[in-house]
Write an enzyme that holds these catalytic residues in place. Structure first.
Site, PDB file in Angstrom:
ATOM      1  N   HIS A 198       0.831  -1.220   0.000  1.00  9.83           N
ATOM      2  CA  HIS A 198       0.000   0.000   0.000  1.00  9.83           C
ATOM      3  C   HIS A 198       0.861   1.264   0.000  1.00  9.83           C
ATOM      4  O   HIS A 198       0.496   2.275   0.598  1.00  9.83           O
ATOM      5  CB  HIS A 198      -0.949   0.031   1.202  1.00  9.83           C
ATOM      6  CG  HIS A 198      -1.962  -1.069   1.218  1.00  9.83           C
ATOM      7  ND1 HIS A 198      -3.225  -0.930   0.699  1.00  9.83           N
ATOM      8  CD2 HIS A 198      -1.889  -2.345   1.672  1.00  9.83           C
ATOM      9  CE1 HIS A 198      -3.894  -2.068   0.851  1.00  9.83           C
ATOM     10  NE2 HIS A 198      -3.104  -2.946   1.438  1.00  9.83           N
TER      11      HIS A 198
ATOM     12  N   ASN B 181     -10.244  -2.729   2.639  1.00 11.31           N
ATOM     13  CA  ASN B 181      -9.964  -2.775   1.196  1.00 11.31           C
ATOM     14  C   ASN B 181     -11.249  -2.524   0.415  1.00 11.31           C
ATOM     15  O   ASN B 181     -12.339  -2.515   0.991  1.00 11.31           O
ATOM     16  CB  ASN B 181      -9.419  -4.156   0.808  1.00 11.31           C
ATOM     17  CG  ASN B 181      -7.927  -4.305   1.108  1.00 11.31           C
ATOM     18  OD1 ASN B 181      -7.220  -3.323   1.336  1.00 11.31           O
ATOM     19  ND2 ASN B 181      -7.454  -5.532   1.091  1.00 11.31           N
TER      20      ASN B 181
END
Ligand code: HDE
Length: 703
Positions: free
Chosen positions: A91, A164
């Site tokens: 990420h 997510n």
């Protein structure tokens, strides 16, 4: 700090050049030597010393060596040398924004968390949305899961929902996470591919990990090709618990649903966006928030008891499973509004530290083994990234409620705790902080009896049923995209046995899907289906799983590109612009020269973008307002032909006036419901709100 450090916020270049006093050109370099004036505070060192000359280092003489004595140069360069911190191991690429969360329906009785019971209170939030695999400078639009992390600064402490845009995950146990990430990241010997799952090591690991099959369906679907960060969902993924004042627990799943609806790009378009604008998603979020628009999501929960969970045909503690909304309906209880771009990307978006272990009284963890591993990992990673156990003192990470603890010292301690007492219990300090059983955090009291071991419950062994459910819940175009994505990715895999192993799994998920992918790969011999550990269940389709099936016919939030040239009809452009703006969408004027076009009536229309730098992949629909002469000229211009051909092949609505006909012909545009006259405003605005799915089989061959 004695003197304020100037924090000028991007004055226009012309103003910056003109303002202050420019005492001289500084000789050889010829650059302007800007000095403090009424508009500009004096520039200082970190010690507050006013700098006299920020252009020249201290030299022995004009052609001599630079002197070590130059502490101003050394301070500046030393700081610069240390301006980077380790990027996130996953990420790394993300964009953040501030805003607030507002509860619309109370969960009173279910939880004692104030943030979930006090209707109408606006809780400040910071949100960061990210890709997973690429480095921090990688493109915004790879095929990848999107992180959806929200930090809520509640009156009872920070609560981070680190989720997510996909409700399930690849693996069931945290111990496999480093392997998964090593497999998807660039291969260690060659250092590529960057931000891509289409390579051998990823599919090798996946093919050997049947529990990932449900997630494979999601990542190969259009969910991983979002049109905008404002058009993705967010999921907490794991089950959490809510606890009421009596200590009773209810399981919960957290969902964020975008007000603008879900929308994705098509694959060929996505690939081209990467070339046209590396920062496609970040730029859009920056542009719209800076323009005063608000990015908005609904917040929903699925609530269920242990007794209900016991009846599910899967284990809700398994992060590779979702709870279909048909089984446990989603209750919308709040909204998330992002309305402020950070002042400083590094201080906020880069230094924000999310941890699933940040939670508030009334919320607790479940025994999901993936979640349990995450509770360790995120705190650990912050220590390595931010370099100090005091990372919670950074403004972006600091709670916005009263705080008092006995933690002291450490690298980069910013606070100045007074007094001789830094321990508890104590009698020497009358007002020292004490724990409080009534208002403090308490964990759910459950019986955890059992034999310990490196174990996984047998109920986690069904790896294919929900993968099949996802497949049958998709519309035909979505199924074709998914099968084609698998063909694309597996075609990049160099080792045929890995391709064959994947096809074996797909044949179990759905024989038709497996066959389509085998055909797309040009396999002469089809491998046998894999052997599932458990019999695959035929679950009913779930409508909530399709993007196209739930599409909101909204042009709002999207962007229309109008291609103009010298001689264009100003009235037609104005009418188009008005109709599009009325829907809440944006308009960009594209012309061969950024200075603009001279319209038929002699007026000059400035352009927002030059044609060569603004291909139609950057827009949701296009309009062509051209004189016959310009239409002919542009039909010999590759950028213009691509602009139109791509818009057509990417299933976008096209409005064109008569002058554009030559260009439409060269670009191979065939008439259909999405190709409209430039004066057919209503039909254009309607068609532009969606993609022309019927056109797809005419313009590309899908698996
Ligand atoms: Fe993460 N994950 N993760 N993850 N994750 C990180 O934490 C980790 C997982 C998610 O914008 C890291 O601060 C483990 C699931 C997001 O800053 C790290 C496991 C989900 C973000 C980490 C998982 C996520 C991260 C890297 C398996 C969805 C970005 C930098 C047990 C529910 C947050 C950091 C941001 C970031 C570990 C699996 C979401 C290394 C060990 C499942 C959105 O700590």
């Amino acid at each position: 700090m004695k003197k304020p450090v100037p924090t000028a916020s991007h004055p226009p270049a012309t103003r910056a050049r003109a303002a202050g006093t420019t005492d001289a050109l500084t000789g050889n370099g010829g650059e302007l030597h800007q000095q403090a004036g009424p508009d500009h505070a004096p520039l200082t060192t970190q010690q507050g010393l006013v700098v006299g000359d920020n252009q020249n280092s201290l030299r022995a003489h004009p052609q001599g060596p630079t002197l070590l004595e130059d502490f101003i140069l050394r301070e500046k360069i030393t700081h610069f040398d240390h301006e980077r911190i380790p990027e996130r191991v996953v990420h790394a690429r993300g964009s953040g924004a501030h805003g607030f969360f507002e509860l619309t329906h109370s969960l009173e009785g279910v939880t004692k968390a104030q943030v979930l019971t006090e209707v109408g209170v606006k809780t400040p939030v910071f949100a960061r949305m990210s890709t997973v695999a690429g480095g921090s400078g990688s493109v915004d639009t790879p095929r990848d899961v999107r992180g959806f992390a929200i930090k809520l600064y509640t009156p009872q402490g920070n609560w981070d929902i680190v989720g997510n845009n996909i409700p399930v995950f690849f693996i069931q146990d945290a111990i496999k996470f480093p392997d998964l990430v090593h497999a998807v990241k660039m291969e260690p010997d060659r250092g590529f591919p960057q931000a891509a799952s289409a390579h051998d090591t990823f599919w090798d690991f996946i093919a050997l990990t049947p529990e990932s099959m449900h997630m494979v369906m999601w990542i190969m679907s259009d969910r991983t090709l979002p049109r905008s960060l404002r058009m993705i969902e967010g999921f907490g993924v794991h089950s959490f618990r809510l606890l009421n004042a009596a200590g009773e627990s209810t399981f919960v799943k957290f969902h964020w649903r975008p007000r603008l609806g879900l929308q994705s790009t098509v694959w060929n378009e996505t690939v081209k966006i990467a070339g046209a604008d590396n920062d496609f998603h970040r730029r859009e979020l920056f542009d719209v928030i800076s323009a005063g628009e608000v990015a908005e999501w609904e917040f929903g929960v699925q609530l269920f008891t242990q007794a209900e969970a016991d009846r599910f045909p899967f284990n809700h503690l398994d992060a590779t499973k979702l709870i279909p909304e048909e089984l446990v309906p989603l209750q919308v209880i709040g909204r998330l509004m992002l309305d402020r771009w950070p002042d400083n990307f590094f201080a906020e978006t880069e230094q924000v530290a999310f941890c699933p272990s940040h939670l508030v009284p009334g919320i607790d963890f479940s025994n999901d083994p993936l979640l349990q591993g995450r509770l360790f990992s995120y705190l650990d990673t912050q220590l390595s990234r931010l370099g100090s156990a005091n990372f919670a003192q950074l403004p972006i990470n600091a709670p916005q409620c009263p705080m008092a603890h006995q933690q002291r010292d450490g690298h980069m301690q910013m606070a100045r705790p007074a007094g001789r007492v830094a321990y508890e219990p104590n009698t020497l300090s009358a007002d020292a902080p004490r724990s409080d059983r009534a208002t403090g955090f308490s964990s759910v009291a459950i019986n955890e009896g059992g034999d310990r071991g490196r174990l996984r419950d047998g109920s986690f062994a069904d790896h294919y049923s929900q993968a099949r459910q996802f497949w049958i819940s998709q519309t035909p175009p979505e199924q074709a995209h998914l099968a084609s994505a698998l063909v694309f990715e597996l075609s990049k895999v160099e080792h045929p046995p890995i391709r064959a192993a994947m096809v074996s799994h797909l044949l179990v998920i759905d024989p038709g899907l497996g066959q389509r992918v085998a055909n797309g790969l040009g396999m002469d011999t089809r491998p046998p289906p894999a052997t599932p550990a458990q019999k695959v269940k035929d679950l009913p389709p779930s409508a909530a799983l399709s993007i196209i099936g739930n599409a909101k016919p909204l042009l709002e939030g999207r962007c229309v590109g109008i291609l103009v040239h010298d001689g264009s009809d100003g009235a037609a452009i104005a009418a188009l612009k008005k109709a599009v703006l009325a829907t809440g969408a944006r308009v960009k004027i594209v012309a061969p020269k950024v200075g603009g076009a001279t319209l038929a009536d002699g007026r000059k229309l400035p352009a927002d973008a030059q044609l060569a730098g603004a291909p139609s992949v950057l827009f949701d629909a296009v309009a062509l307002v051209l004189s016959a002469e310009a239409g002919k000229a542009l039909s010999r211009e590759a950028a213009a032909v691509d602009f139109v051909r791509d818009a057509f092949c990417h299933l976008k609505a096209i409005a064109a006036d008569a002058g554009a006909q030559a260009l439409l012909d060269v670009a191979g545009v065939m008439p259909d419901a999405g190709v409209l006259g430039a004066d057919d405003l209503r039909a254009f605005v309607e068609a532009a709100a969606t993609r022309q799915w019927d056109r797809e089989p005419r313009v590309c061959t899908l698996a």
